[in-house]
Design a protein around this motif. Structure first.
Motif, PDB file in Angstrom:
ATOM      1  N   GLN A   1       0.815  -1.211   0.000  1.00 52.02           N
ATOM      2  CA  GLN A   1       0.000   0.000   0.000  1.00 52.02           C
ATOM      3  C   GLN A   1       0.852   1.267   0.000  1.00 52.02           C
ATOM      4  OE1 GLN A   1      -2.148  -0.882   3.574  1.00 52.02           O
ATOM      5  NE2 GLN A   1      -3.710  -2.098   2.517  1.00 52.02           N
ATOM      6  N   PHE A   2       2.078   1.149   0.459  1.00 52.94           N
ATOM      7  CA  PHE A   2       2.994   2.284   0.585  1.00 52.94           C
ATOM      8  C   PHE A   2       3.111   3.112  -0.694  1.00 52.94           C
ATOM      9  CE2 PHE A   2       7.490   3.588  -0.035  1.00 52.94           C
ATOM     10  CZ  PHE A   2       7.565   4.606   0.907  1.00 52.94           C
ATOM     11  N   PRO A   3       3.426   2.504  -1.864  1.00 51.72           N
ATOM     12  CA  PRO A   3       3.574   3.339  -3.061  1.00 51.72           C
ATOM     13  C   PRO A   3       2.276   4.038  -3.472  1.00 51.72           C
ATOM     14  CG  PRO A   3       3.924   1.012  -3.597  1.00 51.72           C
ATOM     15  CD  PRO A   3       3.730   1.102  -2.129  1.00 51.72           C
ATOM     16  N   VAL A   4       1.130   3.435  -3.208  1.00 54.33           N
ATOM     17  CA  VAL A   4      -0.150   4.049  -3.549  1.00 54.33           C
ATOM     18  C   VAL A   4      -0.369   5.294  -2.686  1.00 54.33           C
ATOM     19  CG1 VAL A   4      -2.664   3.718  -3.565  1.00 54.33           C
ATOM     20  CG2 VAL A   4      -1.154   1.888  -4.389  1.00 54.33           C
ATOM     21  N   VAL A   5      -0.069   5.186  -1.405  1.00 59.88           N
ATOM     22  CA  VAL A   5      -0.232   6.327  -0.494  1.00 59.88           C
ATOM     23  C   VAL A   5       0.726   7.453  -0.885  1.00 59.88           C
ATOM     24  CG1 VAL A   5       0.072   7.110   1.899  1.00 59.88           C
ATOM     25  CG2 VAL A   5      -1.123   4.959   1.426  1.00 59.88           C
TER      26      VAL A   5
ATOM     27  N   SER B   1      -6.555   9.684 -10.839  1.00 57.31           N
ATOM     28  CA  SER B   1      -7.467   8.595 -11.207  1.00 57.31           C
ATOM     29  C   SER B   1      -6.791   7.251 -10.934  1.00 57.31           C
ATOM     30  CB  SER B   1      -7.844   8.687 -12.693  1.00 57.31           C
ATOM     31  OG  SER B   1      -6.764   8.289 -13.515  1.00 57.31           O
ATOM     32  N   GLN B   2      -7.617   6.222 -10.799  1.00 58.42           N
ATOM     33  CA  GLN B   2      -7.079   4.874 -10.601  1.00 58.42           C
ATOM     34  C   GLN B   2      -6.202   4.471 -11.779  1.00 58.42           C
ATOM     35  OE1 GLN B   2     -11.066   3.274  -8.485  1.00 58.42           O
ATOM     36  NE2 GLN B   2      -9.705   1.680  -9.169  1.00 58.42           N
ATOM     37  N   LYS B   3      -6.616   4.814 -12.984  1.00 55.28           N
ATOM     38  CA  LYS B   3      -5.840   4.464 -14.175  1.00 55.28           C
ATOM     39  C   LYS B   3      -4.481   5.145 -14.155  1.00 55.28           C
ATOM     40  CE  LYS B   3      -5.665   3.741 -19.021  1.00 55.28           C
ATOM     41  NZ  LYS B   3      -4.307   3.272 -18.979  1.00 55.28           N
ATOM     42  N   GLU B   4      -4.453   6.438 -13.828  1.00 56.25           N
ATOM     43  CA  GLU B   4      -3.179   7.158 -13.758  1.00 56.25           C
ATOM     44  C   GLU B   4      -2.265   6.527 -12.710  1.00 56.25           C
ATOM     45  OE1 GLU B   4      -4.382  11.739 -14.866  1.00 56.25           O
ATOM     46  OE2 GLU B   4      -5.009  10.939 -12.913  1.00 56.25           O
ATOM     47  N   LEU B   5      -2.841   6.186 -11.573  1.00 57.78           N
ATOM     48  CA  LEU B   5      -2.075   5.550 -10.506  1.00 57.78           C
ATOM     49  C   LEU B   5      -1.509   4.207 -10.960  1.00 57.78           C
ATOM     50  CD1 LEU B   5      -1.410   6.429  -7.643  1.00 57.78           C
ATOM     51  CD2 LEU B   5      -3.533   5.372  -6.867  1.00 57.78           C
ATOM     52  N   ALA B   6      -2.323   3.421 -11.621  1.00 56.41           N
ATOM     53  CA  ALA B   6      -1.879   2.118 -12.140  1.00 56.41           C
ATOM     54  C   ALA B   6      -0.742   2.303 -13.137  1.00 56.41           C
ATOM     55  CB  ALA B   6      -3.045   1.384 -12.796  1.00 56.41           C
ATOM     56  N   ASP B   7      -0.866   3.274 -14.032  1.00 56.48           N
ATOM     57  CA  ASP B   7       0.168   3.527 -15.041  1.00 56.48           C
ATOM     58  C   ASP B   7       1.484   3.977 -14.399  1.00 56.48           C
ATOM     59  OD1 ASP B   7      -1.657   2.850 -17.007  1.00 56.48           O
ATOM     60  OD2 ASP B   7      -2.047   4.923 -17.613  1.00 56.48           O
ATOM     61  N   ILE B   8       1.410   4.885 -13.446  1.00 55.62           N
ATOM     62  CA  ILE B   8       2.602   5.410 -12.776  1.00 55.62           C
ATOM     63  C   ILE B   8       3.334   4.305 -12.012  1.00 55.62           C
ATOM     64  CG2 ILE B   8       3.393   6.899 -10.880  1.00 55.62           C
ATOM     65  CD1 ILE B   8       1.132   8.880 -11.777  1.00 55.62           C
TER      66      ILE B   8
ATOM     67  N   PHE C   1       3.041   1.019 -12.511  1.00 50.90           N
ATOM     68  CA  PHE C   1       3.179  -0.212 -13.297  1.00 50.90           C
ATOM     69  C   PHE C   1       2.443  -1.381 -12.648  1.00 50.90           C
ATOM     70  CE2 PHE C   1       6.965   2.337 -14.275  1.00 50.90           C
ATOM     71  CZ  PHE C   1       6.843   2.443 -15.651  1.00 50.90           C
ATOM     72  N   LEU C   2       1.225  -1.097 -12.213  1.00 47.05           N
ATOM     73  CA  LEU C   2       0.373  -2.122 -11.612  1.00 47.05           C
ATOM     74  C   LEU C   2      -0.914  -2.228 -12.419  1.00 47.05           C
ATOM     75  CD1 LEU C   2       0.773  -1.118  -7.852  1.00 47.05           C
ATOM     76  CD2 LEU C   2       1.778  -3.119  -8.971  1.00 47.05           C
ATOM     77  N   SER C   3      -1.580  -3.365 -12.313  1.00 42.93           N
ATOM     78  CA  SER C   3      -2.854  -3.523 -13.022  1.00 42.93           C
ATOM     79  C   SER C   3      -3.921  -2.675 -12.333  1.00 42.93           C
ATOM     80  CB  SER C   3      -3.287  -4.988 -13.027  1.00 42.93           C
ATOM     81  OG  SER C   3      -3.704  -5.370 -11.727  1.00 42.93           O
ATOM     82  N   GLU C   4      -4.932  -2.324 -13.095  1.00 48.24           N
ATOM     83  CA  GLU C   4      -6.028  -1.549 -12.512  1.00 48.24           C
ATOM     84  C   GLU C   4      -6.746  -2.363 -11.433  1.00 48.24           C
ATOM     85  OE1 GLU C   4      -8.412   1.146 -15.001  1.00 48.24           O
ATOM     86  OE2 GLU C   4      -7.082   0.529 -16.647  1.00 48.24           O
ATOM     87  N   GLY C   5      -6.766  -3.680 -11.594  1.00 50.59           N
ATOM     88  CA  GLY C   5      -7.372  -4.539 -10.577  1.00 50.59           C
ATOM     89  C   GLY C   5      -6.621  -4.484  -9.257  1.00 50.59           C
TER      90      GLY C   5
END
Length: 145
Positions: free
Chosen positions: A35-39, A49-56, A58-62
């Motif tokens: 969870q650390f990198p997301v925070v 957005s979730q998509k931008e976060l996933a792209d930055i 390199f994680l899946s949107e799921g």
């Protein structure tokens, strides 16, 4: 003479020592290593957005969706539907999330400073140049196989 450590083993040791450091640093924050990198990344933006976060990251949107749900349940992240695109969620930190992010945002910088502090700057420049070459070569090699 000191025996050389194989590259892959050196990377594993480096990764594990970093993981142990993170685990200790995050122990009383209420967030996990995953969870650390997301925070931290959410903290860099007012909203994202979730998509931008996933792209930055390199994680899946799921994976991002699951992590955001966990952080929402802890009162660290909140989301709202983007009025301009109803299929998109805008993510932001709560006050509690911002406090945690402020506590941990220098975690990576502090770790890196500590592990490289005794290496002269010119050697570090050379090291990072070579590491970039090795990384690019490894990525290209793995894509060919």
């Amino acid at each position: 003479m000191e025996e050389k450590i194989p590259l892959q083993l050196a990377i594993v040791y480096l990764f594990r020592s970093h993981t142990n450091y993170l685990r200790k640093t995050l122990k009383n924050t209420g967030i996990t290593i995953g969870q650390f990198p997301v925070v931290v990344e959410t903290h860099k933006h007012e909203t994202i957005s979730q998509k931008e976060l996933a792209d930055i990251l390199f994680l899946s949107e799921g994976t991002i969706s699951k992590t955001i749900k966990q952080l929402e349940d802890k009162g660290i992240i909140e989301h709202e539907v983007n009025p301009e695109n109803r299929r998109q969620n805008k993510i932001s930190l709560t006050e509690k999330g911002s406090e945690i992010a402020e506590k941990v945002k220098y975690t990576e910088i502090n770790w890196e400073k500590k592990v490289i502090e005794e290496i002269p700057p010119e050697e570090l420049d050379n090291f990072f140049d070579n590491l970039k070459k090795i990384t690019n070569k490894a990525v290209n090699y793995s894509l060919k196989e």
